[in-house]
Design a protein around this motif. Sequence first.
Motif, short mmCIF file in Angstrom:
data_model
loop_
_atom_site.label_atom_id
_atom_site.label_comp_id
_atom_site.label_asym_id
_atom_site.label_seq_id
_atom_site.Cartn_x
_atom_site.Cartn_y
_atom_site.Cartn_z
N ILE A 51 -65.92 6.38 2.75
CA ILE A 51 -65.77 6.33 4.21
C ILE A 51 -66.32 5.00 4.74
O ILE A 51 -65.71 4.33 5.57
CB ILE A 51 -66.52 7.52 4.85
N SER A 52 -67.46 4.62 4.19
CA SER A 52 -68.12 3.40 4.63
C SER A 52 -67.22 2.18 4.39
O SER A 52 -67.12 1.30 5.24
CB SER A 52 -69.43 3.26 3.87
N VAL A 53 -66.55 2.15 3.25
CA VAL A 53 -65.67 1.02 2.93
C VAL A 53 -64.54 0.93 3.97
O VAL A 53 -64.22 -0.15 4.47
CB VAL A 53 -65.09 1.17 1.51
N LEU A 54 -63.97 2.10 4.32
CA LEU A 54 -62.87 2.10 5.29
C LEU A 54 -63.36 1.64 6.66
O LEU A 54 -62.70 0.86 7.34
CB LEU A 54 -62.26 3.50 5.38
N GLU A 55 -64.54 2.12 7.04
CA GLU A 55 -65.09 1.76 8.35
C GLU A 55 -65.45 0.28 8.44
O GLU A 55 -65.45 -0.30 9.51
CB GLU A 55 -66.37 2.55 8.61
N ARG A 56 -65.81 -0.27 7.31
CA ARG A 56 -66.36 -1.63 7.34
C ARG A 56 -65.35 -2.66 6.85
O ARG A 56 -65.73 -3.71 6.35
CB ARG A 56 -67.64 -1.66 6.51
N ARG A 57 -64.08 -2.37 7.01
CA ARG A 57 -63.06 -3.33 6.58
C ARG A 57 -63.23 -4.66 7.28
O ARG A 57 -63.07 -5.71 6.67
CB ARG A 57 -61.67 -2.75 6.86
N GLY A 58 -63.59 -4.60 8.57
CA GLY A 58 -63.80 -5.84 9.31
C GLY A 58 -64.91 -6.69 8.69
O GLY A 58 -64.77 -7.89 8.49
N GLU A 59 -66.00 -6.01 8.35
CA GLU A 59 -67.13 -6.71 7.74
C GLU A 59 -66.73 -7.30 6.39
O GLU A 59 -67.10 -8.43 6.05
CB GLU A 59 -68.32 -5.75 7.56
N ILE A 60 -65.96 -6.52 5.64
CA ILE A 60 -65.54 -6.99 4.31
C ILE A 60 -64.65 -8.23 4.45
O ILE A 60 -64.84 -9.24 3.76
CB ILE A 60 -64.80 -5.87 3.55
N GLY A 61 -63.70 -8.16 5.39
CA GLY A 61 -62.82 -9.31 5.63
C GLY A 61 -63.62 -10.54 6.04
O GLY A 61 -63.39 -11.65 5.56
N LEU A 62 -64.58 -10.32 6.94
CA LEU A 62 -65.41 -11.43 7.40
C LEU A 62 -66.17 -12.06 6.24
O LEU A 62 -66.20 -13.28 6.08
CB LEU A 62 -66.39 -10.93 8.46
N ARG A 63 -66.78 -11.20 5.42
CA ARG A 63 -67.56 -11.73 4.29
C ARG A 63 -66.69 -12.53 3.33
O ARG A 63 -67.10 -13.56 2.81
CB ARG A 63 -68.28 -10.60 3.56
#
Lengths: 405, 221
Positions: free
Chosen positions: A305-317
């Motif tokens: 769930i966390s991975v899906l929610e944090r897609r924006g953060e992942i893309g930014l990183r």
Amino acid sequence: MTAVASEPRRDDHARLPPHELLGVALQGLATRKLRAALSALGIAIGIGAMVAVVGVSSSAQANLLSEIDQLGTNLLTVAPSQDALGNNASLPNTALAMIAGMRNVSSAAAVYQVSNVNVYRSALIPSEQTGGIGVDATSDNLPAVVGTSLASGHFLGSVASRYPEVVLGAGAAQNLDFHQADGNVMVYIGGHLFTVVGILKPVALDSTLDGQAFISLPIAEKYFREPDTPSEIYVRSGQNAVNGVANLLPATANPQDPSGLSVNRPSNVLEARAAAKGQFTTLLLGLGAVALLVGAIGIANIMVISVLERRGEIGLRRALGATRGHISAQFLAESALLAAIGGVAGLALGAGATDVYAVTKHEPFVIPSYALIAAPACGFVIGALAGLYPAMKAARLSPTEALRA
Amino acid sequence: MIELSEVIKEYAGGVRALRGISLQVADGEQVAIVGPSGSGKTTMLTILGTLERPTSGRVEIEGTAIAEASDPALAGLRAHRIGFVFQSFHLQETMSVLDNVATGMLYMGLPLRERRRIARGALDRVGLSHRVDFRPRTLSGGERQRVAIARAVAKQPAILLADEPTGNLDSRSGAGVLELLHGLGLDGATLVLITHDAAVADTFPRRLHMRDGEIIEDEAA
Ligand SMILES: Nc1ncnc2c1ncn2[C@@H]1O[C@H](COP(=O)(O)OP(=O)(O)O)[C@@H](O)[C@H]1O
Ligand SMILES: [Mg+2]
């Protein structure tokens, strides 16, 4: 020079050293505290259950071992062993004196079985109802040698060698329903009236003595013209000479036929029992493992769930220079850290449960030292495994899709 | 240096977002890519920023051929040489303004103290020294975009890529952000800015007009 130091490094490698990874993971957890706490709880319960199982059995074992220590591990018994034909060998009458004279033997006492004699509470009780109480003749020092004392009254003494007095083992007294030896209660032994002058506490090292009634040797000879040879001799040796004394006992007791005698160390039986107590209850451990599995699934679920929610953060990183490996390492570390924290909490839970057990049972509090390492390490490994799939999912996310959102 | 030749980008499902783009942008150039929505501007930027590989064609960024480079090599390129500014800022609410900017240098391998020191300087340059300890959501849109610009330029990138940086801003703060971006160009960084707004594009000496995945005009003042 400051001008050089302020210039960012230009070797074009993307980096995330371990301490930075730890920082990133901790930050990820810290921003979702409640969720992190709830998913760590699953691991905490599983590991707590296992620590409690290990702790309780270790405490029980430690308790038994300390009891054994108090009783002493230097008690030896020597008795005739049955040969292959079922014939009893015998201990010669001289055995006690020979043993008492051995080097490294501090005390010894013999018991002589008085056969075909029963103990009754009154003359009216039919002879079949003996309650299984056997009669032994022995010397005054028996309680000291076997490591017990009187629950009530006193042991055999000078009076008992002239008058019919009897001391009951703990089990025998219970069978006859005696709780007090105040000199006013009598029993019939082989038709003679004996005054009960003492009741022994249970003999932890040799519970067969608990079911017996004890009379003095002179009285046994006078009333029953028996016995002539000891049925068993109890020997206390020096603490560091137990094995040596045990080896010499048969030949000392009966130089003619040492092989007809068997030597035992009663504390060995108790130690074996203590070792058995230390074995974990497999069923309970299994339940702990199931709780752990459920906890691991919970963590995997939360991480997905966390991975899906944090897609924006992942893309930014990724845009900031994180490799796919850095992204998966971040989620793996979060998951492993979460479960390791759960492991530490579980250790505390299990220790708490063990403490409650130890206090209520008046046993020592023992948590094996390996558990201190194993609990968090277990959590860490489980968390890493649970985080494997979510971490791979995070690494495979397309950075542009995340950034378009 | 940015070099694209015959670049085609096709998304799953057959959408052709770029249809044979050839382009050269010299070091230190300031270029606006302008075109209507859906013309492939953002796709272009993700290619320039090495976040995506082209379906075919050749892309070379700062001397690195994208097709042959590994994921860590491209990540290293982004970490050290490319700064991004997005329309929707992409600031992390869980961090202070200062740490948002400092995180822009995380993957360069600089220690935290150094990152924060440089971040302070960058925030100073965008006029936000008084906001370092704030959370992004307490800032105005214009301020937030300036934080994002500080994050992108703190590492002194060779290439600064901005996708509609003024798209979410009112005209006043949009103008401020634009001025800031032009001013930072004095450092010698290549600036590629995407916009659908002709007025914004007109502030650039070179303008690439896009339509349907193609550059229809390369206009230099
Ligand atoms: N991930 C994607 N999958 C499929 N089609 C996409 C994807 N991203 C963009 N597109 C399509 O590619 C075309 C160009 O999109 P984009 O580059 O975002 O244009 P612009 O930024 O100019 O609005 C559009 O038709 C869009 O729908
Ligand atoms: Mg766009």
